[in-house]
Every structure is written in C-alpha cells, then in structure tokens.
Scaffold this motif. Structure first.
Motif, short mmCIF file in Angstrom:
data_model
loop_
_atom_site.label_atom_id
_atom_site.label_comp_id
_atom_site.label_asym_id
_atom_site.label_seq_id
_atom_site.Cartn_x
_atom_site.Cartn_y
_atom_site.Cartn_z
N ARG A 4 0.98 -1.17 0.45
CA ARG A 4 0.00 0.26 0.19
C ARG A 4 1.31 1.21 0.08
N VAL A 5 0.55 2.63 -1.25
CA VAL A 5 1.52 2.85 -1.23
C VAL A 5 0.42 4.41 -0.75
N GLN A 6 1.49 5.80 -0.35
CA GLN A 6 0.60 6.82 -0.37
C GLN A 6 1.78 7.71 -0.64
N GLU A 7 1.64 9.10 -1.18
CA GLU A 7 2.34 10.12 -1.66
C GLU A 7 1.58 11.52 -1.07
N GLY A 11 8.65 18.14 -4.27
CA GLY A 11 10.00 17.94 -4.49
C GLY A 11 10.57 16.77 -4.18
N ARG A 12 11.21 16.56 -3.91
CA ARG A 12 12.71 15.46 -3.55
C ARG A 12 11.73 14.43 -3.44
N PRO A 13 11.45 13.18 -3.73
CA PRO A 13 11.30 11.91 -3.18
C PRO A 13 12.05 10.87 -2.41
N PHE A 14 11.74 10.50 -1.45
CA PHE A 14 11.65 9.99 -0.99
C PHE A 14 10.62 9.03 -0.67
N VAL A 15 11.23 7.45 0.12
CA VAL A 15 10.35 6.75 0.56
C VAL A 15 10.19 6.11 2.04
N LEU A 16 8.87 6.26 2.72
CA LEU A 16 9.31 5.90 4.04
C LEU A 16 8.72 4.56 4.19
N ILE A 17 9.53 3.58 4.78
CA ILE A 17 8.72 2.46 4.59
C ILE A 17 8.20 1.49 6.43
N TRP A 27 1.94 8.61 9.91
CA TRP A 27 3.75 9.29 9.16
C TRP A 27 3.27 11.04 9.54
N ALA A 28 1.94 11.13 9.68
CA ALA A 28 1.25 12.70 9.51
C ALA A 28 2.69 13.75 10.49
N ASN A 29 2.92 13.39 12.03
CA ASN A 29 4.29 14.39 12.26
C ASN A 29 5.60 14.47 11.64
N LEU A 30 6.03 13.33 11.15
CA LEU A 30 7.00 13.46 9.49
C LEU A 30 7.37 13.92 8.87
N VAL A 31 5.53 14.21 8.08
CA VAL A 31 5.91 13.98 6.77
C VAL A 31 5.71 15.51 6.78
N GLN A 32 5.31 16.69 8.52
CA GLN A 32 4.55 17.74 8.19
C GLN A 32 6.33 18.36 8.69
N ILE A 40 6.63 9.38 0.17
CA ILE A 40 5.83 8.00 -0.54
C ILE A 40 6.00 7.28 0.93
N SER A 41 4.99 7.00 1.46
CA SER A 41 5.07 6.14 2.37
C SER A 41 4.42 4.11 1.82
N ALA A 42 5.04 3.71 2.46
CA ALA A 42 4.93 2.23 1.55
C ALA A 42 4.56 1.51 3.14
N ASP A 43 4.19 -0.13 2.87
CA ASP A 43 4.26 -0.84 4.19
C ASP A 43 5.12 -2.04 4.10
N THR A 44 5.50 -3.16 4.83
CA THR A 44 5.84 -3.84 4.34
C THR A 44 7.56 -4.07 4.14
N ALA A 45 7.94 -3.60 4.38
CA ALA A 45 9.41 -2.98 4.81
C ALA A 45 10.46 -4.11 4.11
N LYS A 46 11.02 -4.90 4.89
CA LYS A 46 12.35 -5.85 4.72
C LYS A 46 11.99 -6.20 3.61
#
Length: 85
Positions: A4-7, A11-17, A27-32, A40-46
């Motif tokens: 599952r992905v949310q953008e 600006g310059r993209p990066f992914v939070l997993i 992820w709202a506090n971090l993204v702010q 770009i946040s995603a699940d299932t990190a490993k």
C-alpha cells in the motif's frame, strides 16, 4: 506481495517504509517536518527493501512500534540528515 502506497508533498521524492500494514495518517507528524520533499509511504518494509537495489532500511533501536509518532523530532532529524546526505 501487496504494498500500500501513499504520496504526500512536492519536491525531491523519498520513501518511508513501515514493517507492516499501516494507515498513511500515522506518518503525518514526520511528513509535516519535511517540507520540500515528496514523501512516499509504503508498508511491508523488509520485503519491499529486499527488492530495491541501493535501498537503505533503517531500523531504529528502541524505537518502539512507531518511532515517527513516539519520537517525531528524532525521526525528522534522522530523515533530514539522510536526505541531505
């Protein structure tokens, strides 16, 4: 594998997993605190990280289940340090 992905932002993209399925609002506090970047946040990190060449997966020691919620200042500082190189 389903990822599952949310953008958010511009600006310059990066992914939070996340290690498991998670709502994007967690992820709202971090993204702010990361203006100027496209988050770009995603699940299932490993599983996700294992499929990406040149991927960096940072596991936060003693971070608990959600360090970006429990310790947002640390998460913002660590993320910005990585993004700024």
């Amino acid at each position: 594998m389903t990822v599952r992905v949310q953008e958010i932002g511009e600006g310059r993209p990066f992914v939070l997993i996340h290690g498991a399925s998670v709502g994007g609002t967690s992820w709202a506090n971090l993204v702010q605190g990361l203006s100027g970047f496209r988050c770009i946040s995603a699940d299932t990190a490993k599983q996700f990280a294992a499929r990406l060449p040149h991927c960096t997966l940072e596991l936060v020691p003693h971070g608990g289940h959600a360090p970006w919620i429990d310790e947002p200042e640390h998460a913002i500082a660590s993320t910005l340090a990585f993004l700024r190189g």
